[in-house]
Write an enzyme that holds these catalytic residues in place. Structure first.
Site, PDB file in Angstrom:
ATOM      1  N   LYS A 170      45.529  88.149  77.685  1.00  0.00           N
ATOM      2  CA  LYS A 170      45.307  87.960  76.592  1.00  0.00           C
ATOM      3  C   LYS A 170      43.818  87.475  76.186  1.00  0.00           C
ATOM      4  O   LYS A 170      43.208  87.948  74.964  1.00  0.00           O
ATOM      5  CB  LYS A 170      46.202  86.981  75.887  1.00  0.00           C
ATOM      6  CG  LYS A 170      47.692  87.422  75.960  1.00  0.00           C
ATOM      7  CD  LYS A 170      48.024  88.786  75.393  1.00  0.00           C
ATOM      8  CE  LYS A 170      49.273  89.121  75.436  1.00  0.00           C
ATOM      9  NZ  LYS A 170      49.615  90.356  74.505  1.00  0.00           N
ATOM     10  N   ASP A 198      57.449 102.969  73.401  1.00  0.00           N
ATOM     11  CA  ASP A 198      57.868 101.954  74.145  1.00  0.00           C
ATOM     12  C   ASP A 198      58.334 102.723  75.514  1.00  0.00           C
ATOM     13  O   ASP A 198      58.464 103.704  75.544  1.00  0.00           O
ATOM     14  CB  ASP A 198      58.973 101.243  73.679  1.00  0.00           C
ATOM     15  CG  ASP A 198      59.170  99.677  74.186  1.00  0.00           C
ATOM     16  OD1 ASP A 198      58.709  98.716  73.295  1.00  0.00           O
ATOM     17  OD2 ASP A 198      59.479  99.488  75.225  1.00  0.00           O
ATOM     18  N   TYR A 220      48.890  85.731  82.175  1.00  0.00           N
ATOM     19  CA  TYR A 220      49.057  86.216  80.749  1.00  0.00           C
ATOM     20  C   TYR A 220      48.221  85.771  79.999  1.00  0.00           C
ATOM     21  O   TYR A 220      47.249  86.320  79.158  1.00  0.00           O
ATOM     22  CB  TYR A 220      50.365  85.504  80.271  1.00  0.00           C
ATOM     23  CG  TYR A 220      50.835  85.869  79.011  1.00  0.00           C
ATOM     24  CD1 TYR A 220      51.473  87.206  78.832  1.00  0.00           C
ATOM     25  CD2 TYR A 220      50.856  85.057  78.055  1.00  0.00           C
ATOM     26  CE1 TYR A 220      51.695  87.608  77.524  1.00  0.00           C
ATOM     27  CE2 TYR A 220      51.293  85.273  76.691  1.00  0.00           C
ATOM     28  CZ  TYR A 220      51.671  86.828  76.387  1.00  0.00           C
ATOM     29  OH  TYR A 220      52.236  87.062  75.429  1.00  0.00           O
ATOM     30  N   ASP A 228      54.537 104.692  78.676  1.00  0.00           N
ATOM     31  CA  ASP A 228      54.122 103.707  79.620  1.00  0.00           C
ATOM     32  C   ASP A 228      52.605 103.543  79.212  1.00  0.00           C
ATOM     33  O   ASP A 228      51.859 104.636  79.470  1.00  0.00           O
ATOM     34  CB  ASP A 228      54.404 104.311  81.170  1.00  0.00           C
ATOM     35  CG  ASP A 228      53.708 103.216  82.107  1.00  0.00           C
ATOM     36  OD1 ASP A 228      53.212 102.347  81.582  1.00  0.00           O
ATOM     37  OD2 ASP A 228      53.842 103.530  83.324  1.00  0.00           O
TER      38      ASP A 228
END
Length: 255
Positions: free
Chosen positions: A165, A41, A161, A70
Site C-alpha cells: 500500500k 473481479d 500489506y 485477474d
C-alpha cells in the site's frame, strides 16, 4: 451553475475489485451519478451479486457491466481496457479497489504471502493504471483513484500489506506528476477500518472493531458509503485541480 455537482453523465468508469464491499458500493454511487460502470473481479458470483445489488439500489442507472479479470495478468488487463474502448469509445475513470491482506508477524511471513500481496495490491494496480493511462492521455481527460490503506504508514503484522500500500501511494503520486499535464488526475484514498461483510465474518471482528473505535477521533467504524463518497468527489470534473493527494477516510486515525 449549468450542471449539478458530480454529474458523470456520458462518462465510463472501471472499478477493479468491484465485487467487494467497497468496490460494489462505489459502483452504486458512480452509477447513480450517471456513469456507465464496469466492475471487474476474479469472482464471477461476486460480480453477479454486485451487479444485481446495483440494479436494486439504483434502478434508474445504466446497467452495470461485469468483467472477470485477474489484475496480475498484464495481457488480460490490457484486453479489458481495449474492450471498454471498443464498446464505449472512452474510459474516464479508473478506481482500483482490489487487494487483500495476508497477515503474519515478520519472521513468520512466507515468500508466497509476501509475493501474493505485492503482486495483487501493487503490481496489479500498476497494470491497471498503465493501461487506463494510455486511453486517458489520448483523450486528454481522466480520473484515477487508488485504494491504499491507513496501513501504508506501517502496521505490525502487515509488512507485506503495508509495503504494497505504501507502493500504491508512491505510484499514485508519480502518476499524478507525470499525467497532470495530460488532463489526468491521480489520487489515493487510505481507508481506516471499514465495516464490510468480510470484516464482520472474522472471528476477531468484535476485538478489532473495539480497538479501532477507541483509536478513532470519530467514534464509529467506517462504512462503505464513506469511501464511495470520497471516490465520487475525486472522480468528478470538479476535482480537476486536486492530484497526488492521499485522502485518509479513517475517522481521524492516521497511525
Amino acid at each position: 451553475m449549468s450542471r449539478r455537482l458530480s454529474d458523470l453523465q456520458g462518462q465510463v468508469a472501471l472499478i477493479t475489485g468491484g465485487a467487494g464491499g467497497l468496490g460494489s458500493e462505489t459502483a452504486n454511487w458512480l452509477a447513480a451519478a450517471g456513469a456507465q460502470v464496469v466492475i471487474a473481479d476474479v469472482s464471477t458470483e461476486g460480480l453477479e451479486r454486485a451487479a444485481a445489488g446495483c440494479a436494486d439500489a439504483v434502478p434508474d442507472a445504466k446497467p452495470v457491466e461485469t468483467l472477470v479479470l485477474d489484475v496480475t495478468n498484464s495481457a488480460a488487463v490490457r484486453a479489458a481496457v481495449v474492450g471498454i474502448e471498443d464498446r464505449h469509445g472512452r474510459l474516464d475513470i479508473l478506481v482500483t479497489s482490489h487487494g487483500f491482506p495476508r497477515d503474519h508477524r515478520l519472521t513468520e511471513l512466507t515468500d508466497v504471502e509476501w509475493s501474493d500481496v505485492i503482486n495483487v495490491c501493487l503490481t496489479g494496480t500498476f497494470f491497471c493504471i498503465r493501461e487506463a493511462a494510455r486511453l486517458m492521455t489520448a483523450q486528454g481527460y481522466g480520473r484515477i483513484v487508488t485504494l491504499a490503506s491507513r496501513a501504508w504508514q506501517g502496521n505490525p503484522g502487515q509488512a507485506n500489506y503495508s509495503a504494497a500500500k505504501a507502493g500504491v501511494v508512491g505510484l499514485t503520486k508519480s502518476v499524478a506528476k507525470e499525467l497532470g499535464r495530460k488532463g489526468v488526475t491521480a489520487n489515493a484514498i487510505a481507508p481506516g477500518l471499514i465495516e464490510t461483510a468480510s470484516l464482520r465474518n472474522l472471528e476477531t471482528f468484535e476485538a478489532i472493531a473495539d480497538r479501532a473505535v477507541k483509536a478513532n477521533s470519530i467514534k464509529r467504524l467506517g462504512e462503505p458509503s464513506d469511501i464511495a463518497a470520497a471516490v465520487l468527489y475525486l472522480t468528478s470534473p470538479e476535482a480537476g485541480f486536486l492530484t497526488g493527494e492521499v485522502v485518509h477516510v479513517s475517522g481521524g486515525r492516521f497511525s
